[in-house]
Design a protein around this motif. Sequence first.
Motif, PDB file in Angstrom:
ATOM      1  N   CYS A 109     -12.446  -2.835   4.620  1.00  0.00           N
ATOM      2  CA  CYS A 109     -11.499  -2.551   5.701  1.00  0.00           C
ATOM      3  C   CYS A 109     -12.016  -1.319   6.451  1.00  0.00           C
ATOM      4  N   CYS A 112     -12.362   1.754   4.338  1.00  0.00           N
ATOM      5  CA  CYS A 112     -13.497   1.779   3.387  1.00  0.00           C
ATOM      6  C   CYS A 112     -14.706   2.484   4.014  1.00  0.00           C
ATOM      7  N   CYS A 157     -10.787   2.220  -2.385  1.00  0.00           N
ATOM      8  CA  CYS A 157     -10.150   2.452  -1.080  1.00  0.00           C
ATOM      9  C   CYS A 157      -8.634   2.511  -1.239  1.00  0.00           C
ATOM     10  N   CYS A 166      -7.159  -0.863   1.060  1.00  0.00           N
ATOM     11  CA  CYS A 166      -7.362  -2.259   0.658  1.00  0.00           C
ATOM     12  C   CYS A 166      -7.556  -2.393  -0.855  1.00  0.00           C
TER      13      CYS A 166
HETATM   14 ZN   LIG Z   1     -10.573  -0.502   2.385  1.00  0.00          ZN
END
Ligand SMILES: [Zn+2]
Length: 251
Positions: A170, A173, A243, A246
């Motif tokens: 994402c 990240c 993360c 996500c």
């Molecule tokens: Zn992420």
Amino acid sequence: MDDNQLLRYSRHILLPEIGIDGQEHIAAAHALIVGAGGLGSPAALFLASAGVGTITLCDADVVDLTNLQRQIAHDTGTIGLPKVESAQRRMAAINPGIDVRTVQRRVGPEDLAGLVGAASVVLDCSDNFATRHAINRACVAAKTPLVSGAALRFDGQLAVFDSRREDSPCYHCVFGEGEEIEETRCAVMGVFAPLVGVIGAMQAVEALKLLAPCGESAAGKLFLYDALGAEWRTVRIRRDPACAVCGAVHG
Ligand SMILES: [Zn+2]
């Protein structure tokens, strides 16, 4: 599709990767575009011309003379109008057969949950990190693919974050929050006019491919364009298992 639509979209329908099926998927889709400025202008115009059936456009600003060097959805006659209204007029002039909805405010997390939930694809054409992270959170929560673009000075970047895929990173990240990234804006740093056209048009490319669907998505890659040095670079990006955005969703 009626005869008029078959003619309007004939150059898409001729492409075997799109065809009538793909064009019908595009017509049935709903794209959310956050930002009606430099990136949002070409993205919105191409999604409108390509026949995305419903487009929601969000921007709080009004058209200013300093925008016209690069924000091609607006013109001298729409200075002073809300950008969403100026862009909506141009999109309706290009393609009266689509539904363009406007949200004239800076969208925050409360707005985004509903807006992203109703969309098939989201284009981040915004110009600040708070909005970028809020859009990313809403896209991860709703598992809606996000096409992210950025452009400043002579440097542009593009990435697709597709939370429907287990392995896709994402935005968070790759671009963490609270890293004291200095927010640099076009108003201070300047931006090369056609650069926003290149990146905004690429956002339309990736969005339409996701909607048709056809080809290979850019998910997992970060494209970096150095217009001054005439260099394109592609960097592989990975999901960060730790993360904060996500990681919890995918476990
Ligand atoms: Zn992420």
